[in-house]
Design a protein around this motif. Structure first.
Motif, short mmCIF file in Angstrom:
data_model
loop_
_atom_site.label_atom_id
_atom_site.label_comp_id
_atom_site.label_asym_id
_atom_site.label_seq_id
_atom_site.Cartn_x
_atom_site.Cartn_y
_atom_site.Cartn_z
N GLN A 193 0.85 -1.19 0.00
CA GLN A 193 0.00 0.00 0.00
C GLN A 193 0.89 1.24 0.00
N ARG A 194 0.45 2.23 -0.76
CA ARG A 194 1.25 3.44 -0.85
C ARG A 194 0.38 4.65 -1.17
N VAL A 195 0.95 5.81 -0.90
CA VAL A 195 0.33 7.11 -1.19
C VAL A 195 1.29 7.90 -2.06
N GLN A 196 0.76 8.57 -3.07
CA GLN A 196 1.59 9.40 -3.94
C GLN A 196 1.49 10.86 -3.51
N VAL A 197 2.64 11.49 -3.30
CA VAL A 197 2.69 12.91 -2.94
C VAL A 197 3.37 13.65 -4.09
N THR A 198 2.66 14.60 -4.68
CA THR A 198 3.17 15.35 -5.83
C THR A 198 3.05 16.85 -5.56
N GLY A 199 3.60 17.63 -6.47
CA GLY A 199 3.46 19.09 -6.39
C GLY A 199 4.63 19.76 -5.72
N ASP A 200 4.36 20.85 -5.01
CA ASP A 200 5.39 21.71 -4.45
C ASP A 200 5.84 21.23 -3.07
N VAL A 201 6.46 20.05 -3.06
CA VAL A 201 7.16 19.55 -1.88
C VAL A 201 8.60 19.27 -2.30
N ARG A 202 9.48 19.23 -1.34
CA ARG A 202 10.90 19.11 -1.67
C ARG A 202 11.28 17.71 -2.15
N SER A 203 10.58 16.68 -1.73
CA SER A 203 10.90 15.32 -2.17
C SER A 203 9.62 14.59 -2.55
N PRO A 204 9.04 14.93 -3.69
CA PRO A 204 7.81 14.22 -4.10
C PRO A 204 8.09 12.76 -4.42
N GLY A 205 7.06 11.95 -4.25
CA GLY A 205 7.21 10.53 -4.54
C GLY A 205 6.25 9.70 -3.72
N PRO A 206 6.36 8.37 -3.81
CA PRO A 206 5.46 7.49 -3.06
C PRO A 206 5.86 7.35 -1.60
N LEU A 207 4.87 7.17 -0.75
CA LEU A 207 5.08 6.91 0.67
C LEU A 207 4.34 5.64 1.04
N ALA A 208 4.98 4.77 1.80
CA ALA A 208 4.37 3.50 2.18
C ALA A 208 3.38 3.69 3.32
N ILE A 209 2.29 2.94 3.26
CA ILE A 209 1.37 2.84 4.39
C ILE A 209 1.90 1.76 5.31
N THR A 210 2.14 2.10 6.56
CA THR A 210 2.71 1.17 7.52
C THR A 210 1.76 0.94 8.68
N ASP A 211 2.28 0.34 9.74
CA ASP A 211 1.45 0.11 10.92
C ASP A 211 1.21 1.40 11.71
N VAL A 212 1.92 2.46 11.35
CA VAL A 212 1.70 3.77 11.95
C VAL A 212 0.80 4.57 11.02
N PRO A 213 -0.34 5.08 11.47
CA PRO A 213 -1.26 5.79 10.57
C PRO A 213 -0.58 6.99 9.93
N LEU A 214 -0.85 7.17 8.64
CA LEU A 214 -0.26 8.25 7.86
C LEU A 214 -1.31 9.34 7.64
N THR A 215 -1.05 10.54 8.17
CA THR A 215 -1.98 11.66 8.02
C THR A 215 -1.43 12.65 6.99
N LEU A 216 -2.23 13.66 6.71
CA LEU A 216 -1.83 14.66 5.71
C LEU A 216 -0.55 15.37 6.12
N VAL A 217 -0.47 15.81 7.36
CA VAL A 217 0.74 16.50 7.83
C VAL A 217 1.93 15.56 7.80
N ASP A 218 1.73 14.29 8.17
CA ASP A 218 2.83 13.32 8.11
C ASP A 218 3.35 13.19 6.69
N ALA A 219 2.44 13.13 5.71
CA ALA A 219 2.85 12.95 4.31
C ALA A 219 3.66 14.14 3.83
N ILE A 220 3.23 15.36 4.18
CA ILE A 220 3.97 16.55 3.77
C ILE A 220 5.35 16.57 4.44
N THR A 221 5.41 16.23 5.71
CA THR A 221 6.67 16.23 6.44
C THR A 221 7.63 15.18 5.89
#
Length: 392
Positions: A193-221
């Motif tokens: 499972q993964r989330v795609q982060v695009t646009g005006d962030v310094r390191s765009p790309g996929p992020l894995a969904i893990t046992d720790v919940p992933l929120t919007l602020v977590d994805a941007i960070t």
């Protein structure tokens, strides 16, 4: 006889000058090939709202009373979140006192080629696949049909289940062979499972969904944070074919925790730039310009200051207009007028909230309009006067 000759010469000179206007250099457009129809019917009129303290209070209340739609989440809260195993996840299984059933406790793994990957490397890249010539990390890799093979148990379907549920199933299946089996299961690599982060962030790309919940602020960070040109007020989340607009600024500045949605597999988070967060300042200002909203907010005073202020000699301070809604409703915009000659005008200008694509227009004083008309007429009058003098 000489007077008649001079008259004819002057008339010919004026005629040649007028004719020369058609071929004179400059930014002159030849309109002979253009056909413009006159508008039919009477010109539309628009209601103008005078800016008062009550007007500002109503605008702010209306903006706060219009919540943004939020996507539905599989889990009511972060505390109730649990990870569900999926295909390509790699599981580590430990059966106490039975090393023959336990995942090998090595520190590295290789398929015999020239490449070797450490456990730390596998965990640091949970969304990648094995390198060329290299096996997957040691452990039980969930197959594409969502199952794994385990000794004495055979094929076990684990996709869509939590690690606790799979652990209980395996322990129950081993009971006929092992007395009171003590079994532990954990996910070594999260790849399903993964989330795609695009646009005006310094390191765009996929992020894995893990046992720790992933929120919007977590994805941007985790994507390195937003760039200086990012518009955090209009973060776009695409889920299940639907698009949602989230206000990360509202979360960071005002603590609106509802905007910090929990992300799930397949989400696409786009951090746009501030192109759609502009206000246009026109009319009798020193520097007509487009002004970017500052952290999602801007006032009339901010926009006029950015444009250098109004022109002291040309502007009509009674005619500070805000034109709103031209993009969505071009035939029925909202128009507000601020009278800067009133004692409370400065205070109101610092409180009136602007919205993206608002137009702030500063009107022209009547005396300046008359002077500009005269500037257009005077050259013609002077030409006629000199022509008449030549014909005398």
């Amino acid at each position: 006889m000489n007077r008649s000759l001079l008259s004819l010469t002057a008339i010919a000179l004026v005629a040649s000058l007028l004719a020369g206007c058609a071929v004179a250099p400059g930014n002159a457009l030849d309109t002979s090939h253009l056909h413009e129809e006159e508008p039919s019917g009477s010109a539309p009129t628009y209601e103008v709202h005078r800016v008062t303290a009550q007007t500002i209070a109503e605008l702010v209340a209306a903006q706060q009373a219009t919540p943004r739609p939020l996507p539905e989440s599989r889990f009511p809260s972060l505390k109730q979140y649990s990870y569900h195993i999926g295909p390509q996840d790699i599981l580590g299984i430990t059966v106490w006192d039975h090393p023959e059933l336990t995942t090998p406790q090595g520190t590295s793994f290789s398929s015999g080629g020239n490449t070797t990957q450490t456990i730390a490397g596998a965990l640091a890249q949970p969304y990648t696949t094995a390198l060329p010539g290299q096996a997957d990390p040691y452990g039980q890799t969930v197959s594409s049909d969502g199952s794994i093979f385990f000794p004495f148990v055979g094929r076990v379907h684990v996709a869509g289940q939590t690690p606790q549920q799979v652990r209980d199933r395996l322990a129950a299946a081993l009971t006929p062979y092992i007395h009171n089996p003590q079994l532990d299961l954990r996910v070594l690599a999260y790849r399903s499972q993964r989330v795609q982060v695009t646009g005006d962030v310094r390191s765009p790309g996929p992020l894995a969904i893990t046992d720790v919940p992933l929120t919007l602020v977590d994805a941007i960070t985790r994507s390195g944070g937003a760039t200086d040109n990012a518009d955090l007020q209009r973060v776009r989340l695409t889920r299940g074919g639907k698009s949602y607009s989230l206000d990360a600024n509202g979360l960071l500045d005002r603590g609106e925790v509802s905007q910090n949605v929990m992300l799930q597999d397949g989400d696409i988070v786009n951090i746009p730039d501030r192109t759609d967060s502009r206000v246009f300042v026109m009319g009798e200002v020193k520097q007509p310009t487009a002004v970017q909203l500052i952290r999602g907010s801007l006032t009339v005073a901010d926009s006029l200051t950015t444009a250098g202020g109004i022109l002291d000699t040309d502007a009509n301070p009674r005619q500070i207009y805000v034109i709103r809604g031209m993009r969505a409703h071009p035939n029925s915009p909202e128009i507000y007028r601020l009278d800067m000659t009133q004692p409370d005008a400065l205070l109101l200008s610092t409180q009136f909230p602007l919205q993206p694509f608002d137009v702030v227009y500063v009107g022209t004083s009547a005396a300046v309009q008359f002077n500009r008309v005269m500037q257009q007429i005077l050259p013609t009058l002077q030409t006629i006067f000199f022509t008449k003098q030549l014909t005398k």
